[in-house]
Design an enzyme around this catalytic site. Structure first.
Site, mmCIF file in Angstrom:
data_model
loop_
_atom_site.group_PDB
_atom_site.id
_atom_site.type_symbol
_atom_site.label_atom_id
_atom_site.label_comp_id
_atom_site.label_asym_id
_atom_site.label_seq_id
_atom_site.Cartn_x
_atom_site.Cartn_y
_atom_site.Cartn_z
ATOM 1 N N TYR A 1 0.838 -1.194 0.000
ATOM 2 C CA TYR A 1 0.000 0.000 0.000
ATOM 3 C C TYR A 1 0.871 1.241 0.000
ATOM 4 O O TYR A 1 2.039 1.214 0.393
ATOM 5 C CB TYR A 1 -0.974 0.003 1.181
ATOM 6 C CG TYR A 1 -0.514 0.721 2.420
ATOM 7 C CD1 TYR A 1 -0.788 2.075 2.618
ATOM 8 C CD2 TYR A 1 0.181 0.047 3.420
ATOM 9 C CE1 TYR A 1 -0.371 2.735 3.760
ATOM 10 C CE2 TYR A 1 0.597 0.694 4.571
ATOM 11 C CZ TYR A 1 0.321 2.039 4.732
ATOM 12 O OH TYR A 1 0.731 2.696 5.857
ATOM 13 N N PHE B 1 -2.778 0.711 12.938
ATOM 14 C CA PHE B 1 -2.734 -0.585 12.255
ATOM 15 C C PHE B 1 -1.305 -0.937 11.840
ATOM 16 O O PHE B 1 -0.844 -2.066 12.042
ATOM 17 C CB PHE B 1 -3.651 -0.542 11.036
ATOM 18 C CG PHE B 1 -3.671 -1.802 10.222
ATOM 19 C CD1 PHE B 1 -4.617 -2.786 10.464
ATOM 20 C CD2 PHE B 1 -2.767 -2.000 9.182
ATOM 21 C CE1 PHE B 1 -4.634 -3.954 9.700
ATOM 22 C CE2 PHE B 1 -2.770 -3.147 8.415
ATOM 23 C CZ PHE B 1 -3.715 -4.134 8.675
ATOM 24 N N ASP B 2 -0.582 0.023 11.261
ATOM 25 C CA ASP B 2 0.784 -0.227 10.789
ATOM 26 C C ASP B 2 1.692 -0.666 11.928
ATOM 27 O O ASP B 2 2.429 -1.655 11.817
ATOM 28 C CB ASP B 2 1.369 1.043 10.170
ATOM 29 C CG ASP B 2 0.647 1.481 8.924
ATOM 30 O OD1 ASP B 2 -0.590 1.625 8.977
ATOM 31 O OD2 ASP B 2 1.311 1.700 7.905
ATOM 32 N N THR B 3 1.653 0.088 13.026
ATOM 33 C CA THR B 3 2.520 -0.218 14.162
ATOM 34 C C THR B 3 2.184 -1.583 14.749
ATOM 35 O O THR B 3 3.081 -2.375 15.059
ATOM 36 C CB THR B 3 2.376 0.861 15.248
ATOM 37 O OG1 THR B 3 2.714 2.139 14.699
ATOM 38 C CG2 THR B 3 3.293 0.571 16.427
#
Length: 402
Positions: free
Chosen positions: A109, A201-203
């Site tokens: 993404y 979300f990424d972390t």
């Protein structure tokens, strides 16, 4: 007959039908009617020369402007552009939905503003496509990265990532860069554990990946801030701190383990002579015991001179801090090579050790003398080390034997 030609090996042509790994690049959007067309046209133009099969998936998650009509129009204009709409907001929700349903071997993404230079896309995907890494991320904080952004975002970003490094002991340098790729088969089990549907979300994805022994590859990127951003820095920072506390508690309770498919290292040479595999539990026991003995000796050597100038409680605190830092890092490096716990868990253990050893030293009768005081506190310290090892043996080593 040409003898030289006969001696040369015949060329072998690669099978043109050999299947290359496919890539699905997801673009999550929220009220991006202005930025979306330029993003998709620029990205498709760049990907025309991309060496791997690709597609683009636009995920509109809750836009109230003309983003969805623009997305459907772009999907109709380009064969390899797809669009889907969600009724809920959050970048994490958009990525979860797209990555769960993607037919591609690799999911990736990027942000719609294309803040990250596209020249980093192939290095990002290549490390995953080759099988070397399970996840690859762009980083704005590595040596060689070039960024242009406001001082506020620079300070917040560096402070947040420093918290991750010192609080969780992670190796990656930039958790929040909107430029990531992962093997689809690996990332799906992780997403089943991820609770956040927004910016955290990424972390959470990266913390769970490292916690479960996956390899995260970093690519230095060039990054220019787009001031027309949907990110609310202060609110996002607060939500991220809440998320970190939740993940730390989950890890400390042993609820962050994920069953992921990952091949074990095998020798490349067919005639390699391999060393005899050692007993993992015994090796860990030996390492933990040796570090424990050294820590106990070091604690004693620190306690004795410091006690000449400080009270028992202050002396105990100083000795525990100095010994604890060495103990934690030594065990993290040599005993628990698989990252099984966060520094948060170590902090909880430290507070418990301090409370119990201080109670022990303060309970020594005044007439016992300095020798009795030191003996009581060192005995308590060693007993707590033994108890900690027993608990870790039940929690960590038992899983290793499975």
């Amino acid at each position: 007959m040409d003898t030289r030609a006969a001696m040369e090996p015949s060329p072998h042509v690669l099978d043109p039908a050999t299947r290359l790994a496919s890539v699905d690049i997801v673009i999550p959007v929220l009220n991006e009617e202005r930025a979306l067309p330029g993003c998709v046209r620029t990205l498709t133009g760049f990907l025309d020369g991309f060496p791997l099969p690709w597609r683009i998936t636009i995920v509109d998650n809750g836009s109230t402007d003309a983003t969805w009509p623009v997305a459907t129009e772009l999907a109709g204009e380009f064969d390899r552009v797809h669009a889907r709409r969600l009724d809920i907001r959050g970048r994490g929700a958009a990525l979860r939905a797209a990555w769960q349903d993607s037919p591609a071997d690799i999911v990736a993404y990027m942000d719609v503003d294309l803040s990250t230079d596209l020249d980093a896309l192939f290095p990002l995907v290549a490390s995953v496509a080759s099988g070397h890494s399970e996840i690859a991320i762009g980083t704005r904080l590595a040596h060689g990265s070039r960024t242009r952004r406001s001082l506020r975002r620079e300070l917040v970003s560096r402070g947040y990532n420093a918290l991750l490094r010192f609080g969780f002991g992670v190796r990656f340098s930039d958790a929040q860069c909107g430029f990531k790729a992962a093997r689809t088969g690996v990332v799906r089990p992780l997403m089943d554990k991820i609770e956040d549907d927004s910016w955290f979300f990424d972390t959470e994805l990266l913390l769970l990946a490292e916690h479960n022994g996956l390899r995260v590859h970093e690519v230095p990127v060039d990054w220019i801030e787009d001031t027309d951003s949907r990110v609310r820095v202060v609110r996002t920072a607060i939500d991220d701190l809440k998320g970190l506390a939740r993940v730390a508690w989950s890890m400390s309770m042993g609820r962050a383990e994920v069953e992921v498919t990952r091949s074990e290292p095998t020798p490349t040479h067919p005639d390699a002579v391999l060393a005899r595999p050692r007993a993992v539990t015994m090796a860990k026991f030996t390492s933990f015991a040796a570090i424990g003995v050294i820590s106990g000796i070091l604690y004693t050597l620190l306690y004795l001179p410091l006690r000449e100038i400080w009270s028992p409680a202050m002396t105990n605190l100083a000795a525990l801090i100095l010994t604890g830092v060495i103990n934690i890092e030594a065990n993290r490096r040599w005993t628990f090579t698989r990252r099984t716990t966060a520094h948060f868990r170590a902090a909880v253990l430290f507070l418990a050790n301090y409370a119990l050893t201080t109670m022990a030293v303060l309970s020594v009768p005044p007439g016992a003398g300095r020798l009795g005081e030191v003996g009581a506190v060192v005995a308590t310290y060693c007993l707590l080390t033994l108890i900690r090892f027993t608990a870790l043996d039940r929690w960590v080593f038992s899983r290793t034997r499975k």
